[in-house]
Design a protein around this motif. Structure first.
Motif, PDB file in Angstrom:
ATOM      1  N   PHE A 163       0.837  -1.205   0.000  1.00  0.00           N
ATOM      2  CA  PHE A 163       0.000   0.000   0.000  1.00  0.00           C
ATOM      3  C   PHE A 163       0.874   1.258   0.000  1.00  0.00           C
ATOM      4  O   PHE A 163       0.579   2.221  -0.722  1.00  0.00           O
ATOM      5  CB  PHE A 163      -0.917  -0.005   1.214  1.00  0.00           C
ATOM      6  N   GLY A 164       1.945   1.246   0.799  1.00  0.00           N
ATOM      7  CA  GLY A 164       2.837   2.402   0.835  1.00  0.00           C
ATOM      8  C   GLY A 164       3.505   2.658  -0.497  1.00  0.00           C
ATOM      9  O   GLY A 164       3.582   3.810  -0.958  1.00  0.00           O
ATOM     10  N   ILE A 165       3.977   1.601  -1.140  1.00  0.00           N
ATOM     11  CA  ILE A 165       4.611   1.745  -2.450  1.00  0.00           C
ATOM     12  C   ILE A 165       3.610   2.250  -3.478  1.00  0.00           C
ATOM     13  O   ILE A 165       3.909   3.146  -4.285  1.00  0.00           O
ATOM     14  CB  ILE A 165       5.214   0.399  -2.887  1.00  0.00           C
ATOM     15  N   ALA A 166       2.395   1.673  -3.460  1.00  0.00           N
ATOM     16  CA  ALA A 166       1.381   2.077  -4.426  1.00  0.00           C
ATOM     17  C   ALA A 166       0.984   3.539  -4.238  1.00  0.00           C
ATOM     18  O   ALA A 166       0.815   4.284  -5.219  1.00  0.00           O
ATOM     19  CB  ALA A 166       0.152   1.175  -4.289  1.00  0.00           C
ATOM     20  N   THR A 167       0.850   3.956  -2.984  1.00  0.00           N
ATOM     21  CA  THR A 167       0.482   5.356  -2.710  1.00  0.00           C
ATOM     22  C   THR A 167       1.571   6.307  -3.179  1.00  0.00           C
ATOM     23  O   THR A 167       1.302   7.347  -3.807  1.00  0.00           O
ATOM     24  CB  THR A 167       0.227   5.541  -1.208  1.00  0.00           C
ATOM     25  N   TRP A 168       2.813   5.953  -2.877  1.00  0.00           N
ATOM     26  CA  TRP A 168       3.949   6.799  -3.300  1.00  0.00           C
ATOM     27  C   TRP A 168       4.004   6.908  -4.822  1.00  0.00           C
ATOM     28  O   TRP A 168       4.160   8.002  -5.375  1.00  0.00           O
ATOM     29  CB  TRP A 168       5.242   6.200  -2.745  1.00  0.00           C
ATOM     30  N   MET A 169       3.855   5.779  -5.491  1.00  0.00           N
ATOM     31  CA  MET A 169       3.948   5.802  -6.953  1.00  0.00           C
ATOM     32  C   MET A 169       2.783   6.571  -7.574  1.00  0.00           C
ATOM     33  O   MET A 169       2.967   7.369  -8.502  1.00  0.00           O
ATOM     34  CB  MET A 169       3.996   4.376  -7.511  1.00  0.00           C
ATOM     35  N   LEU A 170       1.567   6.354  -7.060  1.00  0.00           N
ATOM     36  CA  LEU A 170       0.404   7.040  -7.626  1.00  0.00           C
ATOM     37  C   LEU A 170       0.526   8.558  -7.454  1.00  0.00           C
ATOM     38  O   LEU A 170       0.281   9.315  -8.405  1.00  0.00           O
ATOM     39  CB  LEU A 170      -0.873   6.531  -6.961  1.00  0.00           C
ATOM     40  N   ILE A 171       0.903   8.985  -6.255  1.00  0.00           N
ATOM     41  CA  ILE A 171       1.053  10.428  -6.021  1.00  0.00           C
ATOM     42  C   ILE A 171       2.168  10.993  -6.886  1.00  0.00           C
ATOM     43  O   ILE A 171       2.037  12.079  -7.478  1.00  0.00           O
ATOM     44  CB  ILE A 171       1.313  10.699  -4.529  1.00  0.00           C
ATOM     45  N   ALA A 199       6.563   2.922   6.179  1.00  0.00           N
ATOM     46  CA  ALA A 199       5.460   3.550   6.905  1.00  0.00           C
ATOM     47  C   ALA A 199       4.156   2.789   6.695  1.00  0.00           C
ATOM     48  O   ALA A 199       3.366   2.610   7.629  1.00  0.00           O
ATOM     49  CB  ALA A 199       5.300   5.002   6.456  1.00  0.00           C
ATOM     50  N   GLY A 200       3.916   2.301   5.481  1.00  0.00           N
ATOM     51  CA  GLY A 200       2.718   1.514   5.218  1.00  0.00           C
ATOM     52  C   GLY A 200       2.701   0.217   5.996  1.00  0.00           C
ATOM     53  O   GLY A 200       1.662  -0.192   6.518  1.00  0.00           O
ATOM     54  N   ALA A 201       3.861  -0.444   6.089  1.00  0.00           N
ATOM     55  CA  ALA A 201       3.946  -1.692   6.843  1.00  0.00           C
ATOM     56  C   ALA A 201       3.658  -1.455   8.320  1.00  0.00           C
ATOM     57  O   ALA A 201       2.933  -2.230   8.959  1.00  0.00           O
ATOM     58  CB  ALA A 201       5.326  -2.320   6.660  1.00  0.00           C
TER      59      ALA A 201
END
Length: 562
Positions: free
Chosen positions: A509-517, A536-538
């Motif tokens: 989720f953290g990686i996906a949020t970072w990439m999307l933003i 942070a997501g973990a």
């Protein structure tokens, strides 16, 4: 091995009946295969002299209907019933007896096997069925390692409701595990099965029985009736206390039902072996009740504290409210970490620094760019200082390769300048979106390498790429899975691996949020900020799971009478 009697073959025309695979006081067992479904089964037949009794037939009919209605992962399912024949699941993973005597059960596995056994017993007791012959040979494994309890209710059928009878030279109830009230002919309750299950656990943990079996079956039964079991050794507290309570001779001192036994066993094992013991055991345990799941998550020490702080409104306990506040701490950590994911993604650098010493020009833009590139078309590259061989172009996101291409051989002009074109692979157009990093390199005529990095802005809508839409879907998947786990835990169902899967899902989720933003804002992807968002997501996801487990434990403790 003996072949099946003709009466059995005729009674079950839909099955291909095989050879005998077992026998005992509870009857004979034959292998079989359903002719249409191809399902392998075990067919159990009552002993002939018992099957002829009209009363046994009536009771067997009743018990068979109840057994067929039981649907629990730790009970051997009954598929069919015809003329005193029970058609059941055939389990080929061996018995607990076999595995124990082969030295293949450690203490954590012993506790896990017992939890599985108690889960099945509790389901049967709720349906009104007593087992009355719980022993290691009646605990079977399937090929996936799942423990299932076999022969529910059959001892009660054969004995016609009595407690201790002999049949074919065998004592029903198995002297080594029989409860005192069962041996004395007293009224039976789930506590009789609790006693036998506790004896099985005692044996798996210590390697011996609570009583000396060397003097024979009748002497062993007398010990069950008149003597107290010897204290279990080499087992830490509070686990030893739980075991001894399960095999207490007096009913008033013993667990009255399988679930209460399982609740205390789960908590004691967590206290002795630490969190995660059930996962480490490698023994799958399914269908745990909310009480057992909460106890497994908190440990016995935590449960004792919970009982103290939830006494009905006692003002003297007002200062002992730290325990109810425990879920608030991981919940706060989860919220802060979630905000941290978004903050880190938003604070990521807009552009990364690049080395532009090669003096190349890409798509008419010199230096570090940014360079707007249509990935479906050739990219024009110009340079000076001579060239020997082709020019290579690579694009990366957070140092991860996303595509590369090489130009044909180049002949430089008189002044050493050159211009060429490279075409990136078509798949890059579907993968790459937003802003990434590019690199061109070639060999100068002098033999020295020329390398230049630059910023690449992809000339298409970011959501038309896997980096855009893919990151959105990945983030939604991870979020939905964590939310589903949280809802399951809130309902009181224990998920042994929830904390660990939450770490992985939270990181995704953290990686996906970072990439999307980053893709939507046009930020050039930075590896270190991606790692920070994943961490942070973990933390956020695992803390949310911990907070939910503790809140569920508090609700269970609040409902428990003090």
């Amino acid at each position: 091995m003996a072949t099946a009697p003709l009466s059995m073959v005729n009674a079950l025309p839909q099955y291909r009946v095989g050879a005998q695979i077992g026998s005992g006081g509870m009857g004979e067992v034959y292998s079989g295969v359903h002719r249409t479904l191809g399902r392998h089964v075990a067919i159990k037949q009552l002993p002939p002299e018992v099957a002829d009794r009209a009363r046994a037939n009536v009771q067997f009919d009743r018990e068979a209907r109840v057994l067929a209605s039981l649907d629990h992962p730790h009970i051997v399912p009954v598929y069919d019933y015809v003329q005193n024949l029970l058609v059941m699941e055939k389990l080929d993973g061996g018995t607990v007896f076999d595995r124990f005597h082969e030295g293949g059960i450690d203490k954590e596995q012993a506790c896990a096997i017992t939890l599985a056994m108690l889960s099945g017993l509790h389901a049967a007791h709720t349906a009104g069925v007593l087992h009355l012959d719980v022993k290691p040979k009646n605990l079977l494994f399937n090929m996936a390692g799942l423990v299932k309890v076999a022969d529910f209710g059959i001892a009660q059928v054969i004995s016609e409701g009595a407690t201790l009878v002999t049949h074919g030279g065998q004592i029903l109830g198995t002297p080594a595990y029989i409860a005192p009230e069962q041996a004395m002919g007293s009224t039976l309750s789930p506590a009789a099965d609790v006693y036998a299950a506790g004896t099985v656990l005692y044996e798996m943990l210590s390697g011996e029985l609570p009583f000396d079996r060397a003097s024979g079956a009748l002497a062993l039964i007398r010990q069950h009736i008149f003597a107290d079991p010897k204290r279990i050794e080499a087992v830490g507290e509070p686990l030893a206390t739980v075991v001894m309570r399960s095999v207490a001779r007096e009913l008033s001192s013993r667990y009255t039902d399988a679930e209460s036994f399982a609740v205390d066993l789960a908590a004691a094992a967590t206290t002795v072996y630490g969190e995660g013991w059930l996962e480490r055991s490698g023994v799958p345990v399914l269908g745990l009740s909310p009480r057992v799941a909460a106890s497994l998550a908190t440990g016995s020490a935590a449960r004792e504290e919970l009982t103290v702080v939830t006494k009905a409104g006692d003002p003297a306990l007002a200062d002992q409210s730290a325990e109810p506040d425990r879920p608030k701490i991981p919940a706060l950590v989860a919220a802060i970490a979630l905000l941290g994911v978004i903050a880190v993604a938003l604070l990521a650098p807009f552009r990364l620094s690049h080395d532009e010493q090669a003096g190349a020009t890409i798509q008419g833009t010199p230096g570090a760019g940014p360079v707007v590139v249509d990935l479906s078309k050739p990219v024009t590259i110009s340079g000076t200082g001579g060239v020997s061989g082709p020019v290579e172009m690579r694009i990366r996101g957070a140092s991860i390769p996303l595509g590369s291409a090489t130009s044909p051989a180049i002949t430089p002009g008189p002044d050493g300048s050159f211009t060429t074109k490279v075409t990136l692979p078509p798949v890059a157009r579907w993968i790459v979106g937003g802003t990434v990093s590019g690199e061109v390199s070639w060999q100068r005529e002098s033999g020295l390498p020329a390398v230049q990095t630059f910023t690449v802005v992809v000339d298409q809508h970011p959501m038309a790429s896997a980096m855009g839409t893919g990151s959105l879907l990945l983030g939604l998947f991870a979020l939905a899975y964590v939310e589903s786990t949280v809802r399951t835990l809130r309902r009181g169902y224990y998920r042994p691996a929830a904390r660990y899967t939450a770490l992985i899902l939270g990181a995704l989720f953290g990686i996906a949020t970072w990439m999307l933003i980053s893709v939507l804002s046009g930020n050039e992807l930075s590896l270190y900020f991606g790692i920070a968002c994943a961490a942070a997501g973990a933390v956020s996801a695992s803390s949310a799971i911990i907070a939910t487990e503790r809140a569920a434990a508090l609700r269970v403790a609040a409902r428990r009478p003090v």
